[in-house]
Design an enzyme around this catalytic site. Sequence first.
Site, PDB file in Angstrom:
ATOM      1  N   GLU A 188      23.260  20.982  68.188  1.00  0.00           N
ATOM      2  CA  GLU A 188      22.862  19.653  68.641  1.00  0.00           C
ATOM      3  C   GLU A 188      22.534  19.660  70.130  1.00  0.00           C
ATOM      4  O   GLU A 188      21.678  18.886  70.577  1.00  0.00           O
ATOM      5  CB  GLU A 188      23.983  18.648  68.333  1.00  0.00           C
ATOM      6  CG  GLU A 188      23.579  17.200  68.434  1.00  0.00           C
ATOM      7  CD  GLU A 188      22.587  16.754  67.358  1.00  0.00           C
ATOM      8  OE1 GLU A 188      22.316  17.531  66.413  1.00  0.00           O
ATOM      9  OE2 GLU A 188      22.067  15.629  67.473  1.00  0.00           O
ATOM     10  N   HIS A 226      13.338  16.521  68.284  1.00  0.00           N
ATOM     11  CA  HIS A 226      14.740  16.786  67.984  1.00  0.00           C
ATOM     12  C   HIS A 226      14.863  17.951  66.994  1.00  0.00           C
ATOM     13  O   HIS A 226      15.603  18.917  67.237  1.00  0.00           O
ATOM     14  CB  HIS A 226      15.371  15.514  67.414  1.00  0.00           C
ATOM     15  CG  HIS A 226      16.820  15.650  67.077  1.00  0.00           C
ATOM     16  ND1 HIS A 226      17.824  15.248  67.930  1.00  0.00           N
ATOM     17  CD2 HIS A 226      17.438  16.142  65.979  1.00  0.00           C
ATOM     18  CE1 HIS A 226      19.000  15.483  67.372  1.00  0.00           C
ATOM     19  NE2 HIS A 226      18.798  16.024  66.167  1.00  0.00           N
ATOM     20  N   GLU A 227      14.135  17.858  65.907  1.00  0.00           N
ATOM     21  CA  GLU A 227      14.232  18.908  64.879  1.00  0.00           C
ATOM     22  C   GLU A 227      13.634  20.220  65.380  1.00  0.00           C
ATOM     23  O   GLU A 227      14.087  21.298  64.990  1.00  0.00           O
ATOM     24  CB  GLU A 227      13.564  18.453  63.578  1.00  0.00           C
ATOM     25  CG  GLU A 227      14.164  17.197  62.946  1.00  0.00           C
ATOM     26  CD  GLU A 227      15.683  17.235  62.776  1.00  0.00           C
ATOM     27  OE1 GLU A 227      16.245  18.350  62.650  1.00  0.00           O
ATOM     28  OE2 GLU A 227      16.314  16.160  62.783  1.00  0.00           O
ATOM     29  N   HIS A 232      16.390  22.070  67.072  1.00  0.00           N
ATOM     30  CA  HIS A 232      17.200  22.818  66.095  1.00  0.00           C
ATOM     31  C   HIS A 232      16.461  24.060  65.604  1.00  0.00           C
ATOM     32  O   HIS A 232      17.014  25.158  65.534  1.00  0.00           O
ATOM     33  CB  HIS A 232      17.493  21.931  64.869  1.00  0.00           C
ATOM     34  CG  HIS A 232      18.545  20.883  65.093  1.00  0.00           C
ATOM     35  ND1 HIS A 232      19.813  21.186  65.525  1.00  0.00           N
ATOM     36  CD2 HIS A 232      18.517  19.537  64.913  1.00  0.00           C
ATOM     37  CE1 HIS A 232      20.535  20.054  65.601  1.00  0.00           C
ATOM     38  NE2 HIS A 232      19.760  19.040  65.246  1.00  0.00           N
TER      39      HIS A 232
END
Lengths: 492, 492
Positions: free
Chosen positions: B286, B256-257, B260
């Site tokens: 996101e 997820h990170e 980003h």
Amino acid sequence: MQAFDDLMAFQRETEALAQVAGRLGWDQETMMPRGAADQRSDELAAMESVLHARRVAPQIGDWLAAIDPEALDPAGRAQLRDIRRSHARATRIPARLAAELARLISRAHVIWAEARADDDYNSFAPALAEIIALRQEEAQALSDGGDIYDALLEDYEPGAKGRDLEAMFTALRPRLVALREAVLARPSPQGVKGTFDEHGQMKLARLVARSFGYDFKRGRVDKAVHPFSSGSGDDVRITTRTAPLDPFGCLYSTIHEVGHASYEQNINPAYRLTPLGKGVSMGVHESQSRIYENQIGRSRAYTGWIYGKMRDTFGDFGIADEDAFYAAVNEVKNGYIRTEADEVQYNLHVLLRFDLERALIRGDLSVGDLEAAWNDRFKADFGYAVDKPSDGVLQDVHWSAGLFGYFPTYSLGNVYAGCLYQSLRDAVPGLDDQLAEGDTSGATDWLRDNLQHFGGLYEPREVITRACGGTAPSEGPLLDYLEEKFGGLYGL
Amino acid sequence: MQAFDDLMAFQRETEALAQVAGRLGWDQETMMPRGAADQRSDELAAMESVLHARRVAPQIGDWLAAIDPEALDPAGRAQLRDIRRSHARATRIPARLAAELARLISRAHVIWAEARADDDYNSFAPALAEIIALRQEEAQALSDGGDIYDALLEDYEPGAKGRDLEAMFTALRPRLVALREAVLARPSPQGVKGTFDEHGQMKLARLVARSFGYDFKRGRVDKAVHPFSSGSGDDVRITTRTAPLDPFGCLYSTIHEVGHASYEQNINPAYRLTPLGKGVSMGVHESQSRIYENQIGRSRAYTGWIYGKMRDTFGDFGIADEDAFYAAVNEVKNGYIRTEADEVQYNLHVLLRFDLERALIRGDLSVGDLEAAWNDRFKADFGYAVDKPSDGVLQDVHWSAGLFGYFPTYSLGNVYAGCLYQSLRDAVPGLDDQLAEGDTSGATDWLRDNLQHFGGLYEPREVITRACGGTAPSEGPLLDYLEEKFGGLYGL
């Protein structure tokens, strides 16, 4: 007084921003990804530009003009003295020059680290020449005539003059050279055996830091190429380094940085984020790191305690008993690296740098001739040749960071430490008994109450003189201490 | 055009300072000593005060007035649009309010962390009330009438309106609730067995980050309580977390990170340290984290590759084969924590927060009633009661950091990810074959070239629409994707 309150509010914000810039420096040495160097240069330049704009802000001049120093208490007057000095200096340096220097230094650091890794002085020389040119320009802008080196020295040791240091170092040198020669003619003590794992070394480093009263709630310990202490007030971080075959490097780098950090942590909390809320000079700072590291950390009493902890951590490492351990951590031996040098030879490393950098700044030595000049001087002082640039002219971070005028404060700090140690022993008669139990509180409490607590309240020479009961600092006590200690250790 | 060049030079310095402030935030979550919190508040407040002063600097207004947008290229016009918007917003917020909020947020973070550890909402409530009061004051200052929540939303998702999000979420909700109920009526997949050591998890996290093209030369991975990504350009750091019994938390927090962080790392380098040099909105940001994490990271193809790496790292962990592993990482199960929620239920967690925070900001819900309102709403949506505040109202960092208007961008991002994934599959026919080999380059290259590269060049909706070949974003593709995927997994 409204003008003073406004000035202090402004100054507190400036000090907070200076702490932020300092933390970026810490991050660069410990955490920053390698590829971020260029961007970091821009970030540091932006911070420097903000800080510079604040230091030369015209309203500071207005406030200073409106304040009557006689209406202030001593701390207020000291704040004013510091602000007045730094404002006067800052207004003489063009903003363009300050920003250019910050950007160059960030870039030069990377170049230096690569040059050092490659043992290639020539790849660093052009950046160094740029730095010197900018620092000379700065020194010219700051100087009112005379030795332009003094204008740079003033940044690290307010009130100090190159010619006074030269005189002091001239008095130090013959007795240090004589002591070194006498010691090196004697047999070496037994050395450590085996390898020392990083985990154990770092654990011991933290234990030792704690034994000196370093407050981990307001600090942390990490690894870096060149150990340093960073920050003031409630966020004072130290770094150390480890080498598998040499546990003492980590141990004593840590104690050294703990000395710096404890000074910052122990300053009167009322001064936090003000000009008085940090160590008063590099020389006084170094007096703390060195008295922690050497006079206390390498004393017979404290090393006895450390020996037990070393045995607990690493088992048998080839040193039979406390006396042998005391001898081992105080071994005087040939070596190229200043930060690894023993107490006897350390100042000789510094004097070399002082003379070379003073010549560079005064224009008496060119960057192209520096490596040869270093090597010649080293050979003359130590009797053998530098083997490679990373053991010589590239070994220190300072010049790549633009720090000219910084080196002599190391020896000045040793001189101060000599004076303080004499007074400390008089003030705390049971000191050795405490140290033998790993209890440094008698020493660190005395240093806190008689020196560290005051932060920037008194000028460098004054705070040392006060702590020493009115006796002005001189090189005598350091030399007496060294001759007695190493005379005993080496049976001279 | 001189005015534009001057404006951009000024803006570059501002962006550099904003990066510094962001890095302080990273430090606070990963490295900062606990006792430094108060001092850090002062440091952040000083940075915020500098940034605020720059955002409202009168010369920006002069430059903006002097620039003819028609004389600029599209990137220049986009820079101008962003600068104009943020200048207009900043000039409406008093400097006093901005500094007060920064100081409060730094303090509130510590209070929240302690309240969360103690499971005591009441000890956090007063700080939360202060934050809301300041954010309401800010929203009033920014608002031209209408829903004051929209004024806050605008900071995270320029152009978005609360009522549009409400309509979109109203369309999402029934199909998600129906899907959730259908899935939870079916048998659960096999779970993992054993414990997963931190070292192995972090090693795997780094491997997976690398497989998604995260550039470690310009970033790093650390641990934090609440995973986040931080920074733009050449210094983009991520954090993750580990739990001994749950290897998937670390794995998918990391991916997820990385989504980003890759967005930030892949922006056109020409935009570095300019307003266009960062992700265009939280929703678009996101969309990247979620498409990396879910549509790609939890696909049958990529999980097949991960399964092999998990086996290499941990040996037998109770999952028999790739299909069982695919089912396990996509397990839909009851749970309190948003960041641990599966794709089916995640948006229900967000809708809850969106409704509550909108009511708080509009003054329709008091801080004293928040915990009960959270618990009631959770019970209504999920069918069981919250067991403790750290599983409920205290679970997220956002509100303690003043982030109101941020939560809905999570679901907006999921909607965008649904649209992008549809287009990606059309554009890269061999996608699954690549992913099955751990090669995400087909996907990440497409995302880089069609979206990430543009940074802030296009407005949020526009950049998604362009990437999707002209089709405006809607919730349909996400719902279709979820129903097909989980219908297949659970045999609906």
